[in-house]
Design an enzyme around this catalytic site. Structure first.
Site, short mmCIF file in Angstrom:
data_model
loop_
_atom_site.label_atom_id
_atom_site.label_comp_id
_atom_site.label_asym_id
_atom_site.label_seq_id
_atom_site.Cartn_x
_atom_site.Cartn_y
_atom_site.Cartn_z
N ASP A 176 -23.36 34.83 13.91
CA ASP A 176 -24.56 34.93 14.74
C ASP A 176 -25.18 33.57 15.00
O ASP A 176 -25.07 32.67 14.18
CB ASP A 176 -25.66 35.72 14.00
CG ASP A 176 -25.43 37.21 14.02
OD1 ASP A 176 -24.61 37.66 14.82
OD2 ASP A 176 -26.11 37.89 13.23
N PRO B 71 -50.22 36.93 14.15
CA PRO B 71 -49.83 35.64 14.74
C PRO B 71 -50.19 34.46 13.84
O PRO B 71 -49.72 33.34 14.07
CB PRO B 71 -50.61 35.59 16.06
CG PRO B 71 -51.57 36.71 16.05
CD PRO B 71 -51.20 37.66 14.96
N GLU C 238 -58.62 43.27 17.46
CA GLU C 238 -58.86 41.84 17.24
C GLU C 238 -58.19 41.31 15.96
O GLU C 238 -57.94 40.13 15.82
CB GLU C 238 -60.37 41.58 17.20
CG GLU C 238 -60.82 40.21 17.62
CD GLU C 238 -60.13 39.69 18.87
OE1 GLU C 238 -59.72 38.52 18.83
OE2 GLU C 238 -59.98 40.42 19.87
N ARG D 197 -30.03 45.00 10.17
CA ARG D 197 -28.64 44.73 10.53
C ARG D 197 -27.93 43.84 9.51
O ARG D 197 -26.71 43.78 9.48
CB ARG D 197 -28.50 44.18 11.96
CG ARG D 197 -29.10 42.83 12.17
CD ARG D 197 -29.10 42.45 13.65
NE ARG D 197 -27.79 42.10 14.18
CZ ARG D 197 -27.19 40.94 13.97
NH1 ARG D 197 -27.74 40.01 13.22
NH2 ARG D 197 -26.00 40.69 14.49
#
Ligand code: ADE
Length: 239
Positions: A164, A86, A113, A150
């Site tokens: 897209d 993150p 963690e 893709r």
């Protein structure tokens, strides 16, 4: 392209590899997806891959040895080593396009963690799929590899991803298929008119309308075409 996923939970990728477009890309031989169990690299006599953090605190931290040895055993001169975390750079369609040009991606998935900070010396890039915390990097690695695979030449047709959402900086226009009327909801006349120019105009306008409503941030630094400016004006007058 080869994608190697370094994980402590290889079973999570079984369904991913065996479904839909990813499965087809593998069967066509365009993509190789390798899942590497980092636990098999541990030199700990109890097979441990994580330990308590120095300095105290909640949770367990992934140890350097198994993770770095797994990276070293997997990478070649063509590899880009990506850590899923993150704290990484936010993954976007533009990043997916950049990554689709590489011969070999290695996605390292953390759990618990987090990683021992020193593992960062062995990675080229850190990626986050958004501002939230997952239980592990595995689902994030699926998101990234799905979005990248893709785009690899031959996996789907180029037209399929040219329109897209995000590819042209806007959200995608609405799609319709049979029947013409469903439960009182009709397909807009212009879509079935067969008039290609009008269909194109409708799609650009609806793309702009949706982006303005849902993601106005995407329009902030956009260089609009003359037609887009005209359609935006129309949209604002219709509000
Ligand atoms: N691992 C945990 N949370 C994550 C996130 N948001 N993106 C990538 N990897 C993660």
């Amino acid at each position: 392209m080869k994608v190697s996923i370094l994980t402590l939970f290889p079973d999570m990728f079984t369904g991913f590899k065996e479904t839909s477009i990813i499965k087809k890309a593998i069967l066509k031989g365009i993509v190789e997806l390798e899942v590497v169990d980092m636990r098999s690299f541990t030199e700990d006599k109890h097979n441990r891959v994580d330990d308590y953090p120095y300095g105290g605190g909640a949770g367990l931290v992934l140890m350097c040895q198994p993770v770095v040895d797994a990276i070293k055993a997997t990478r070649t001169d063509d590899s880009l080593v990506i850590m899923m975390t993150p704290q990484g750079k936010t993954f976007k369609q533009s990043v997916a396009y950049e990554l689709s040009e590489y011969k070999h991606l290695i996605l390292v998935c953390g759990h618990y963690e987090g990683f021992d900070e020193r593992i960062r010396n062995y990675v080229d890039l850190e990626l986050s799929i958004g501002d939230f915390v997952l239980t592990g990097g595995e689902t994030a690695a699926m998101v990234v590899s799905d979005a990248v695979i893709r785009l690899v030449d031959g996996v789907i047709t180029q037209e399929s991803h040219e329109d897209d959402s995000f590819s042209n900086g806007l959200l995608e226009y609405p799609h319709y298929t049979r029947p013409r009327e469903y439960d009182g909801h009709e397909v807009p006349d212009v879509i079935v008119s067969g008039h290609h120019e009008n269909v194109k105009r409708f799609r650009i306008k609806e793309s702009l309308r949706k982006t303005l409503r849902v993601r106005p941030d995407l329009l902030e630094n956009r260089e609009f075409t003359d037609l887009e400016l005209k359609l935006l004006k129309e949209i604002k007058e219709e509000l």
